[in-house]
Design a protein around this motif. Structure first.
Motif, mmCIF file in Angstrom:
data_model
loop_
_atom_site.group_PDB
_atom_site.id
_atom_site.type_symbol
_atom_site.label_atom_id
_atom_site.label_comp_id
_atom_site.label_asym_id
_atom_site.label_seq_id
_atom_site.Cartn_x
_atom_site.Cartn_y
_atom_site.Cartn_z
ATOM 1 N N THR A 14 28.961 10.449 21.728
ATOM 2 C CA THR A 14 29.723 10.502 22.984
ATOM 3 C C THR A 14 28.624 10.533 24.135
ATOM 4 O OG1 THR A 14 29.660 12.880 22.924
ATOM 5 C CG2 THR A 14 31.606 11.923 22.023
ATOM 6 N N ASP A 15 29.153 9.834 25.337
ATOM 7 C CA ASP A 15 28.181 9.652 26.297
ATOM 8 C C ASP A 15 28.636 10.858 27.343
ATOM 9 O OD1 ASP A 15 30.691 9.321 27.761
ATOM 10 O OD2 ASP A 15 30.315 7.096 28.280
ATOM 11 N N GLU A 16 27.947 10.841 28.611
ATOM 12 C CA GLU A 16 28.101 11.936 29.579
ATOM 13 C C GLU A 16 29.344 12.219 29.767
ATOM 14 O OE1 GLU A 16 26.506 8.883 30.745
ATOM 15 O OE2 GLU A 16 25.000 9.402 29.424
ATOM 16 N N ASP A 17 30.461 11.178 29.757
ATOM 17 C CA ASP A 17 32.016 11.665 30.220
ATOM 18 C C ASP A 17 32.596 11.682 29.009
ATOM 19 O OD1 ASP A 17 31.279 10.395 32.784
ATOM 20 O OD2 ASP A 17 31.566 8.473 32.147
ATOM 21 N N GLY A 18 31.954 11.857 27.746
ATOM 22 C CA GLY A 18 32.786 12.135 26.611
ATOM 23 C C GLY A 18 33.495 11.203 25.842
ATOM 24 N N SER A 19 33.242 9.844 26.347
ATOM 25 C CA SER A 19 33.491 8.693 25.713
ATOM 26 C C SER A 19 33.012 8.260 24.376
ATOM 27 C CB SER A 19 33.797 7.218 26.716
ATOM 28 O OG SER A 19 34.458 7.500 27.852
ATOM 29 N N PRO A 20 33.552 7.903 23.364
ATOM 30 C CA PRO A 20 32.711 7.354 22.292
ATOM 31 C C PRO A 20 31.826 6.048 22.500
ATOM 32 C CG PRO A 20 34.914 6.757 22.045
ATOM 33 C CD PRO A 20 35.140 7.493 23.194
ATOM 34 N N VAL A 21 30.557 6.090 22.022
ATOM 35 C CA VAL A 21 29.921 4.997 22.261
ATOM 36 C C VAL A 21 29.152 4.721 20.811
ATOM 37 C CG1 VAL A 21 29.234 5.155 24.590
ATOM 38 C CG2 VAL A 21 27.754 6.316 22.845
ATOM 39 N N ALA A 22 28.925 3.319 20.312
ATOM 40 C CA ALA A 22 28.099 2.817 19.353
ATOM 41 C C ALA A 22 26.612 3.297 19.416
ATOM 42 C CB ALA A 22 28.248 1.661 19.030
ATOM 43 N N GLY A 23 26.104 3.818 18.313
ATOM 44 C CA GLY A 23 24.655 4.089 18.277
ATOM 45 C C GLY A 23 24.153 2.976 17.726
ATOM 46 N N ALA A 24 22.910 2.968 17.083
ATOM 47 C CA ALA A 24 22.098 1.952 16.320
ATOM 48 C C ALA A 24 22.606 1.679 14.960
ATOM 49 C CB ALA A 24 20.731 2.195 16.389
ATOM 50 N N ALA A 25 23.064 0.171 14.670
ATOM 51 C CA ALA A 25 23.620 -0.264 13.511
ATOM 52 C C ALA A 25 22.476 -0.235 12.714
ATOM 53 C CB ALA A 25 24.118 -1.470 13.634
ATOM 54 N N GLU A 26 22.744 -0.026 11.334
ATOM 55 C CA GLU A 26 21.725 -0.191 10.349
ATOM 56 C C GLU A 26 22.286 -1.217 9.112
ATOM 57 O OE1 GLU A 26 19.792 3.227 8.702
ATOM 58 O OE2 GLU A 26 19.748 4.342 10.346
ATOM 59 N N GLU A 27 21.523 -2.213 8.954
ATOM 60 C CA GLU A 27 21.888 -3.169 7.711
ATOM 61 C C GLU A 27 21.738 -2.540 6.440
ATOM 62 O OE1 GLU A 27 21.045 -7.609 6.076
ATOM 63 O OE2 GLU A 27 20.408 -7.353 8.292
ATOM 64 N N CYS A 28 22.562 -2.637 5.583
ATOM 65 C CA CYS A 28 22.312 -2.132 4.054
ATOM 66 C C CYS A 28 22.462 -3.126 2.988
ATOM 67 C CB CYS A 28 23.540 -0.972 3.725
ATOM 68 S SG CYS A 28 23.502 0.260 5.186
ATOM 69 N N GLN A 29 21.982 -3.190 1.864
ATOM 70 C CA GLN A 29 21.986 -3.816 0.864
ATOM 71 C C GLN A 29 23.165 -4.179 0.270
ATOM 72 O OE1 GLN A 29 19.209 -5.644 -0.224
ATOM 73 N NE2 GLN A 29 18.134 -4.729 1.708
ATOM 74 N N SER A 30 23.990 -3.296 0.360
ATOM 75 C CA SER A 30 25.275 -3.275 -0.446
ATOM 76 C C SER A 30 26.333 -2.609 0.252
ATOM 77 C CB SER A 30 25.216 -2.896 -1.967
ATOM 78 O OG SER A 30 25.088 -1.579 -2.102
ATOM 79 N N SER A 31 27.776 -2.739 -0.219
ATOM 80 C CA SER A 31 28.909 -2.101 0.331
ATOM 81 C C SER A 31 28.661 -0.580 -0.117
ATOM 82 C CB SER A 31 30.174 -2.564 -0.103
ATOM 83 O OG SER A 31 30.290 -2.484 -1.442
ATOM 84 N N ALA A 32 28.299 -0.353 -1.233
ATOM 85 C CA ALA A 32 28.031 1.023 -1.556
ATOM 86 C C ALA A 32 26.943 1.765 -0.713
ATOM 87 C CB ALA A 32 27.737 1.385 -3.137
ATOM 88 N N ALA A 33 26.004 1.096 -0.722
ATOM 89 C CA ALA A 33 24.847 1.532 0.283
ATOM 90 C C ALA A 33 25.242 1.817 1.639
ATOM 91 C CB ALA A 33 23.580 0.727 0.424
ATOM 92 N N ALA A 34 26.131 0.941 2.228
ATOM 93 C CA ALA A 34 26.814 1.104 3.740
ATOM 94 C C ALA A 34 27.428 2.311 3.937
ATOM 95 C CB ALA A 34 27.460 -0.186 3.967
ATOM 96 N N LEU A 35 28.525 2.537 2.654
ATOM 97 C CA LEU A 35 29.288 3.505 2.741
ATOM 98 C C LEU A 35 28.453 4.786 2.631
ATOM 99 C CD1 LEU A 35 31.835 2.243 0.168
ATOM 100 C CD2 LEU A 35 32.308 2.813 2.593
ATOM 101 N N ARG A 36 27.524 4.989 1.802
ATOM 102 C CA ARG A 36 26.592 6.519 1.837
ATOM 103 C C ARG A 36 26.156 6.561 3.103
ATOM 104 N NH1 ARG A 36 25.247 4.029 -3.162
ATOM 105 N NH2 ARG A 36 23.363 3.172 -2.582
ATOM 106 N N ARG A 37 25.538 5.355 3.714
ATOM 107 C CA ARG A 37 24.636 5.735 4.872
ATOM 108 C C ARG A 37 25.548 6.207 6.011
ATOM 109 N NH1 ARG A 37 21.144 7.981 7.153
ATOM 110 N NH2 ARG A 37 20.148 7.036 9.127
ATOM 111 N N ALA A 38 26.832 5.414 6.205
ATOM 112 C CA ALA A 38 27.624 5.734 7.091
ATOM 113 C C ALA A 38 28.208 7.166 7.094
ATOM 114 C CB ALA A 38 28.945 4.821 7.157
ATOM 115 N N GLU A 39 28.302 7.501 5.740
ATOM 116 C CA GLU A 39 28.870 9.159 5.568
ATOM 117 C C GLU A 39 27.831 10.121 6.231
ATOM 118 O OE1 GLU A 39 30.949 12.020 2.562
ATOM 119 O OE2 GLU A 39 30.012 10.282 1.423
ATOM 120 N N MET A 40 26.377 9.448 5.791
ATOM 121 C CA MET A 40 25.345 10.448 6.254
ATOM 122 C C MET A 40 25.111 10.572 7.775
ATOM 123 S SD MET A 40 22.256 9.516 3.195
ATOM 124 C CE MET A 40 21.136 9.791 4.302
#
Length: 83
Positions: A14-40
């Protein structure tokens, strides 16, 4: 060249106003890896949530289809298309 699928984990903060903002995206090797990483990421300090998504296209031409949401974790914006 044939289409390539990229898998990505993207955290939200969240930014200073409390609005949601995207952080730094991370490329993953597979859908399973992306799911694990997003949950973390969703449990990371300062993060409100995260999403895992895929996007397919031709990197040689730069033409890509719309991103496909794999799953969201925690508190993320309802309309991800505005990001």
């Amino acid at each position: 060249m044939s289409d390539v699928t990229y898998y990505v984990a993207l955290p939200f903060l969240t930014d200073e106003d409390g609005s949601p903002v995207a952080g730094a995206a991370e490329e993953c090797q597979s859908s399973a890896a992306a799911l694990r990483r997003a949950e973390m990421m969703s449990h990371g300090t300062g993060h409100t949530g995260a999403v895992a998504f895929s996007r397919s296209g031709d990197p040689m031409t730069g033409e890509f289809g719309d991103a496909k949401l794999l799953r969201s974790f925690g508190n993320v914006p309802e309309d991800l298309g505005t990001l």
